[in-house]
Design a protein around this motif. Structure first.
Motif, short mmCIF file in Angstrom:
data_model
loop_
_atom_site.label_atom_id
_atom_site.label_comp_id
_atom_site.label_asym_id
_atom_site.label_seq_id
_atom_site.Cartn_x
_atom_site.Cartn_y
_atom_site.Cartn_z
N SER A 28 -17.65 25.30 -7.12
CA SER A 28 -18.83 24.49 -6.83
C SER A 28 -18.81 23.19 -7.64
CB SER A 28 -20.10 25.29 -7.16
OG SER A 28 -21.26 24.50 -6.99
N SER B 234 -16.44 31.03 -8.35
CA SER B 234 -17.29 30.27 -7.42
C SER B 234 -18.02 29.13 -8.13
CB SER B 234 -18.31 31.20 -6.77
OG SER B 234 -19.14 31.81 -7.75
N LYS C 262 -18.68 19.48 -6.07
CA LYS C 262 -19.77 18.54 -6.39
C LYS C 262 -19.22 17.28 -7.06
CE LYS C 262 -23.67 20.22 -7.71
NZ LYS C 262 -24.76 20.86 -8.51
N GLU D 218 -22.02 25.81 -13.48
CA GLU D 218 -20.94 24.90 -13.09
C GLU D 218 -20.34 24.22 -14.33
OE1 GLU D 218 -22.73 23.60 -8.70
OE2 GLU D 218 -23.26 22.46 -10.51
#
Length: 303
Positions: free
Chosen positions: A234, A230, A238, A134
């Motif tokens: 994410s 993705s 978040k 991420e």
């Protein structure tokens, strides 16, 4: 856009060109109107140009100082430097300087007028919350801003707004031409105030629209570089969710820097969201996620 391995974005280039062209036309018309009203705007223009030069050449230092960021060495932050090293190699671009800001607000930003004077900064709140993949997605997004020269373009685009804003304030507080000065029966100060306010509003909306698109462009470029949309989706989800757990006071302190941030510190929801979108520096979270989902589908079909 400077040559890198980031995917070229013709839409962003076109929007940057059109926005700067429209702002240029607006600037010419604004100056012509001031001259027609007998205003000597040279002092205001010189002041605005000085502010622009300071912002352009010192944007990296100003941003780090304002957001309490500090440059860190590879020894001080080896994992963070490792991600930036990898992305710089993947993008075939100079490695930006790396900084960390001591803030629990999970965010990141990039600044600097070009690739040689760039810096990427991550808050301690983001480092604590994101997984490595991420974090890589977020940094790929921020480095896309550097590759696109977003900071330089947005600084130049803001020049007319600075001029009009200064003219509006001066007209409001001093009244150009004196209280008794009139043009066809109307006070010159009032005319200048209205013209300056209108020009400021138009330039503000144009630069905000460009800002929203550049965020979408950075999302797309970052996702294509890492081939992991993705992970960026994410991180967006978040970070947006974690914002709700940050004290409102801290978010309001960070809000003035939204234009720099990966995600806005405060975003309007509900009935006011539609109107607020016109003034927002970022597109809605739903729009950003939808784009990333489309990219994931495209990459899946190409596999």
């Amino acid at each position: 856009m400077t040559r890198t391995r980031y995917a070229p974005d013709r839409g962003l280039t076109t929007r940057m060109t059109v926005t700067l062209f429209l702002l240029g036309l607006l600037y010419v018309a604004f100056v012509a109107a001031l001259v027609a009203l007998g205003v000597r705007a040279i002092v205001v223009l010189a002041l605005a140009a000085g502010l622009l030069a300071v912002q352009y050449f010192l944007s990296d230092r100003i941003a780090l100082f304002a957001m309490h960021g500090r440059l860190v060495t590879p020894e001080q932050a080896p994992e963070l430097h490792g991600v930036v090293d990898r992305l710089a190699a993947m993008a075939d671009m100079p490695k930006p300087r790396v900084a960390i800001a001591d803030s629990d607000v999970p965010n990141a930003f990039a600044t600097g007028r070009n690739q040689k004077n760039a810096v990427v900064c991550v808050t301690t709140g983001m480092l604590r919350r994101l997984e490595p993949a991420e974090l890589e997605g977020v940094l790929a997004h921020e480095m896309a801003h550097i590759a696109h020269r977003d900071v330089a373009v947005m600084t130049i685009a803001s020049f007319l707004g600075i001029v009009a804003g200064l003219m509006t304030r001066i007209a409001l507080y001093t009244g150009f031409g004196g209280r008794g000065s009139r043009n066809n029966g109307a006070p010159i100060g009032l005319i200048i105030l209205l013209v300056s306010a209108l020009v400021y509003a138009v330039s503000f909306l144009l630069t905000r629209a460009l800002s929203r698109y550049r965020e979408l462009a950075a999302d797309r470029a970052g996702a294509l570089l890492t081939q992991r949309p993705s992970a960026l989706a994410s991180a967006l989800t978040k970070v947006s969710g974690e914002m709700a757990r940050i004290p409102t006071r801290d978010l309001r302190e960070a809000e003035p820097f939204n234009a720099f941030y990966f995600a806005p510190a405060l975003s309007r929801r509900g009935a006011a969201a539609g109107l607020a979108a016109l003034f927002s520096t970022h597109p809605p979270l739903e729009q950003r996620l939808a784009q990333l989902h489309r990219i994931a589908a495209e990459l899946g079909r190409g596999a």
